[in-house]
Design a protein around this motif. Structure first.
Motif, PDB file in Angstrom:
ATOM      1  N   GLY A 121     -32.051  -4.251  26.366  1.00  0.00           N
ATOM      2  CA  GLY A 121     -33.102  -3.674  25.138  1.00  0.00           C
ATOM      3  C   GLY A 121     -33.806  -3.185  25.520  1.00  0.00           C
ATOM      4  O   GLY A 121     -34.843  -2.827  24.449  1.00  0.00           O
ATOM      5  N   ALA A 122     -34.772  -2.991  26.499  1.00  0.00           N
ATOM      6  CA  ALA A 122     -35.939  -1.545  26.657  1.00  0.00           C
ATOM      7  C   ALA A 122     -34.976  -0.746  26.424  1.00  0.00           C
ATOM      8  O   ALA A 122     -34.890   0.332  25.972  1.00  0.00           O
ATOM      9  CB  ALA A 122     -35.528  -2.020  28.688  1.00  0.00           C
ATOM     10  N   ASP A 123     -33.348  -0.495  26.727  1.00  0.00           N
ATOM     11  CA  ASP A 123     -32.850   0.236  26.364  1.00  0.00           C
ATOM     12  C   ASP A 123     -32.479   1.038  24.775  1.00  0.00           C
ATOM     13  O   ASP A 123     -32.459   2.127  23.910  1.00  0.00           O
ATOM     14  CB  ASP A 123     -31.426   1.417  27.148  1.00  0.00           C
ATOM     15  CG  ASP A 123     -30.463   2.011  25.991  1.00  0.00           C
ATOM     16  OD1 ASP A 123     -30.369   3.513  26.576  1.00  0.00           O
ATOM     17  OD2 ASP A 123     -29.482   1.837  25.603  1.00  0.00           O
ATOM     18  N   PHE A 124     -32.416   0.083  24.396  1.00  0.00           N
ATOM     19  CA  PHE A 124     -32.224  -0.119  22.767  1.00  0.00           C
ATOM     20  C   PHE A 124     -33.312   0.356  21.979  1.00  0.00           C
ATOM     21  O   PHE A 124     -33.276   0.564  21.113  1.00  0.00           O
ATOM     22  CB  PHE A 124     -31.637  -2.062  22.270  1.00  0.00           C
ATOM     23  CG  PHE A 124     -31.622  -2.175  21.191  1.00  0.00           C
ATOM     24  CD1 PHE A 124     -30.255  -1.350  20.224  1.00  0.00           C
ATOM     25  CD2 PHE A 124     -32.553  -2.976  20.009  1.00  0.00           C
ATOM     26  CE1 PHE A 124     -30.664  -1.509  19.065  1.00  0.00           C
ATOM     27  CE2 PHE A 124     -32.326  -2.864  19.096  1.00  0.00           C
ATOM     28  CZ  PHE A 124     -31.149  -2.223  18.127  1.00  0.00           C
ATOM     29  N   PHE A 125     -34.198  -0.211  22.440  1.00  0.00           N
ATOM     30  CA  PHE A 125     -35.389  -0.075  21.710  1.00  0.00           C
ATOM     31  C   PHE A 125     -36.013   1.946  22.349  1.00  0.00           C
ATOM     32  O   PHE A 125     -36.086   2.473  21.254  1.00  0.00           O
ATOM     33  CB  PHE A 125     -36.892  -0.318  22.649  1.00  0.00           C
ATOM     34  CG  PHE A 125     -37.230  -1.741  22.100  1.00  0.00           C
ATOM     35  CD1 PHE A 125     -36.399  -2.437  21.203  1.00  0.00           C
ATOM     36  CD2 PHE A 125     -38.295  -2.190  22.371  1.00  0.00           C
ATOM     37  CE1 PHE A 125     -37.007  -3.104  20.483  1.00  0.00           C
ATOM     38  CE2 PHE A 125     -38.992  -3.259  21.750  1.00  0.00           C
ATOM     39  CZ  PHE A 125     -38.217  -3.810  20.803  1.00  0.00           C
ATOM     40  N   LEU A 126     -35.632   2.329  23.306  1.00  0.00           N
ATOM     41  CA  LEU A 126     -35.449   4.159  23.779  1.00  0.00           C
ATOM     42  C   LEU A 126     -34.530   4.896  23.038  1.00  0.00           C
ATOM     43  O   LEU A 126     -35.127   5.861  22.519  1.00  0.00           O
ATOM     44  CB  LEU A 126     -35.687   4.258  25.196  1.00  0.00           C
ATOM     45  CG  LEU A 126     -36.778   3.971  25.785  1.00  0.00           C
ATOM     46  CD1 LEU A 126     -36.335   4.207  27.872  1.00  0.00           C
ATOM     47  CD2 LEU A 126     -37.525   4.657  25.438  1.00  0.00           C
ATOM     48  N   ARG A 127     -33.690   3.758  22.493  1.00  0.00           N
ATOM     49  CA  ARG A 127     -32.635   4.500  21.870  1.00  0.00           C
ATOM     50  C   ARG A 127     -33.102   4.565  20.657  1.00  0.00           C
ATOM     51  O   ARG A 127     -32.811   5.711  19.224  1.00  0.00           O
ATOM     52  CB  ARG A 127     -31.069   4.196  22.159  1.00  0.00           C
ATOM     53  CG  ARG A 127     -30.955   4.221  23.348  1.00  0.00           C
ATOM     54  CD  ARG A 127     -28.942   3.655  23.098  1.00  0.00           C
ATOM     55  NE  ARG A 127     -28.943   2.884  23.643  1.00  0.00           N
ATOM     56  CZ  ARG A 127     -28.279   2.073  22.719  1.00  0.00           C
ATOM     57  NH1 ARG A 127     -28.065   2.297  21.328  1.00  0.00           N
ATOM     58  NH2 ARG A 127     -28.438   0.900  22.689  1.00  0.00           N
ATOM     59  N   HIS A 128     -33.786   4.142  19.765  1.00  0.00           N
ATOM     60  CA  HIS A 128     -34.556   3.859  18.557  1.00  0.00           C
ATOM     61  C   HIS A 128     -35.506   3.892  18.080  1.00  0.00           C
ATOM     62  O   HIS A 128     -35.644   4.581  16.427  1.00  0.00           O
ATOM     63  CB  HIS A 128     -33.993   2.997  18.316  1.00  0.00           C
ATOM     64  CG  HIS A 128     -32.284   2.357  17.858  1.00  0.00           C
ATOM     65  ND1 HIS A 128     -31.599   3.586  17.052  1.00  0.00           N
ATOM     66  CD2 HIS A 128     -31.620   2.111  18.478  1.00  0.00           C
ATOM     67  CE1 HIS A 128     -30.209   2.620  16.587  1.00  0.00           C
ATOM     68  NE2 HIS A 128     -30.228   1.556  17.790  1.00  0.00           N
ATOM     69  N   LEU A 129     -36.611   4.008  19.133  1.00  0.00           N
ATOM     70  CA  LEU A 129     -37.979   3.857  18.394  1.00  0.00           C
ATOM     71  C   LEU A 129     -38.623   5.270  18.259  1.00  0.00           C
ATOM     72  O   LEU A 129     -38.218   6.293  19.406  1.00  0.00           O
ATOM     73  CB  LEU A 129     -38.974   3.484  19.627  1.00  0.00           C
ATOM     74  CG  LEU A 129     -39.626   1.492  19.706  1.00  0.00           C
ATOM     75  CD1 LEU A 129     -39.680   0.849  20.615  1.00  0.00           C
ATOM     76  CD2 LEU A 129     -39.593   1.390  18.187  1.00  0.00           C
ATOM     77  N   LEU A 130     -39.447   5.969  18.095  1.00  0.00           N
ATOM     78  CA  LEU A 130     -40.027   7.129  18.097  1.00  0.00           C
ATOM     79  C   LEU A 130     -40.660   7.120  18.503  1.00  0.00           C
ATOM     80  O   LEU A 130     -40.978   8.606  19.046  1.00  0.00           O
ATOM     81  CB  LEU A 130     -40.685   7.760  16.315  1.00  0.00           C
ATOM     82  CG  LEU A 130     -39.293   7.623  15.328  1.00  0.00           C
ATOM     83  CD1 LEU A 130     -40.030   7.381  13.711  1.00  0.00           C
ATOM     84  CD2 LEU A 130     -37.978   8.104  14.875  1.00  0.00           C
ATOM     85  N   ASP A 131     -42.085   5.937  18.652  1.00  0.00           N
ATOM     86  CA  ASP A 131     -43.059   6.339  19.833  1.00  0.00           C
ATOM     87  C   ASP A 131     -41.475   5.232  21.299  1.00  0.00           C
ATOM     88  O   ASP A 131     -42.526   5.246  22.227  1.00  0.00           O
ATOM     89  CB  ASP A 131     -43.752   5.162  19.282  1.00  0.00           C
ATOM     90  CG  ASP A 131     -43.424   4.212  19.878  1.00  0.00           C
ATOM     91  OD1 ASP A 131     -42.696   3.788  19.976  1.00  0.00           O
ATOM     92  OD2 ASP A 131     -44.302   2.878  18.490  1.00  0.00           O
TER      93      ASP A 131
END
Length: 402
Positions: free
Chosen positions: A170-180
């Motif tokens: 989940g943390a990786d999914f965020f890092l791959r898509h979050l501009l921040d």
């Protein structure tokens, strides 16, 4: 606030000015409401700009204090300092980032061999779980590069406790898509939801809470886990001392190296740095073993282009480079000065490059006064850190911010 993020400092300043009237009591009362894309009016949506320091934390806080008293704007100021706190905490425990990366690689290996895990992971990433709120947030994240902070907490809780997926994925999914997407805030935030960061304390997404703060847009009654047992994980490592910034010599041939972690290096020039040459380098792709969203990469490219345009009158052309050691050798540099890169891909790349520099060249990581003042207080939980905020605010007076 619009979810259309133009990657320029001008856009950041305009967004800040639009938000400022709401930074006081309006923010305190509305900050937890997620009303969907194009309706994030209760929060600043400045995080993509602060992430790359197109606009700085100190600059934002000073602007808010120009309109409100510290007590009236307390909630917003605390939110800005949460990001600072997470960075300081990780700076003193950098192995937590390494542990996350090892855990991610292990879970990605498991995805290849466990068909059930792979199916649940793919459904979550594609927003096809059947949980309407979760699926909506998955699509919003992919399509806009942004999620409201409250939605991030709900999403992470559902990912871990309802869908029974590894938090690292989940943390990786965020890092791959979050501009921040930020190594400290993202990694430690997911650890907090899972009960790893604050030992034994988890965050459980509740249908009534989601219904209240989405104003009835969603109510996943009967669909979510009813308990959130803490995840098993090793105790955090002992903390090391907070970093201190290096100092450069004015009599040496100097190169200024800029990374996407800090795209406002003017504070160094204002301190008297006179570089013989300047370059920019990026290792953002190293945030994940998987491909980053084109939206994320395009935002960073645009932010770097904005940097070159803003500072060309002071620094001349700013080329992109791919090898720091080769650049130092070609430019015959005695020292390289770079704004301090916090724990993450840029910091790791700098350490690798430093090992390859000749004896002639020294790498100097210049720490902003804002970080140098705040990070040493991130020793325990945020509430102990919060006690230091009044003193930190007093120190912002007259501080160079960009």
């Amino acid at each position: 606030m619009s979810s259309d993020f133009t990657p320029t400092r001008t856009a950041a300043l305009e967004r800040l000015q639009r938000f400022l009237p709401k930074a006081g009591s309006a923010y305190a009362s509305r900050r937890n409401y997620d009303l969907g894309p194009e309706r994030h009016d209760g929060v600043s949506t400045l995080s993509p700009y602060i992430r790359h320091r197109l606009i700085t934390e100190a600059e934002v806080i000073q602007a808010v204090l120009g309109r409100f008293s510290p007590s009236t704007a307390e909630k917003f100021i605390q939110e800005v300092y949460w990001r600072t706190y997470w960075k300081g905490w990780l700076e003193m425990r950098p192995s937590v980032w390494d542990d996350y990366q090892r855990g991610l690689r292990a879970t990605l290996d498991a995805v290849q061999t466990q068909s059930g895990l792979r199916a649940r992971w793919e459904a979550a990433c594609l927003g096809q779980t059947g949980i309407a709120c979760f699926d909506h947030w998955a699509h919003e994240l992919v399509e806009t590069g942004y999620l409201h902070n409250h939605a991030r907490m709900w999403f992470a809780s559902i990912w871990i406790f309802t869908l029974d997926l590894p938090w690292e994925l989940g943390a990786d999914f965020f890092l791959r898509h979050l501009l921040d997407g930020d190594p400290a805030s993202n990694t430690l935030g997911w650890r907090w939801v899972g009960g790893i960061q604050t030992r034994g304390k988890t965050y459980l997404a509740r249908p009534d809470n989601i219904a209240k703060y989405t104003e009835g847009r969603f109510n996943p009654s009967g669909q979510l886990a009813r308990s959130a047992p803490p995840l098993n994980a090793p105790l955090p490592p002992d903390r090391r001392p907070a970093p201190t910034g290096g100092r450069w010599r004015s009599d040496l041939r100097t190169g200024l190296l800029i990374t996407p972690d800090d795209l406002s290096p003017g504070f160094l020039l204002d301190q008297g740095l006179e570089p013989a040459c300047v370059a920019v380098i990026s290792h953002r792709a190293d945030l994940s073993p998987l491909a980053l969203s084109p939206r994320v990469l395009d935002f960073e490219e645009g932010a770097i282009d904005d940097l070159t345009q803003r500072l060309s009158h002071r620094l001349g052309p700013i080329p992109r480079i791919t090898d720091i050691a080769e650049w130092a050798e070609a430019e015959r540099l005695d020292q390289i000065v770079t704004p301090y890169a916090p724990v993450g891909p840029e910091a790791s790349a700098l350490s690798r490059a430093e090992a390859r520099l000749t004896d002639r060249t020294t790498l100097i990581r210049a720490l902003r006064p804002y970080d140098e003042a705040a990070w040493p207080h991130a020793t325990h939980g945020f509430f102990r850190f919060k006690e230091k905020i009044p003193r930190l605010l007093a120190g912002l007076r007259g501080l160079q911010t960009v």
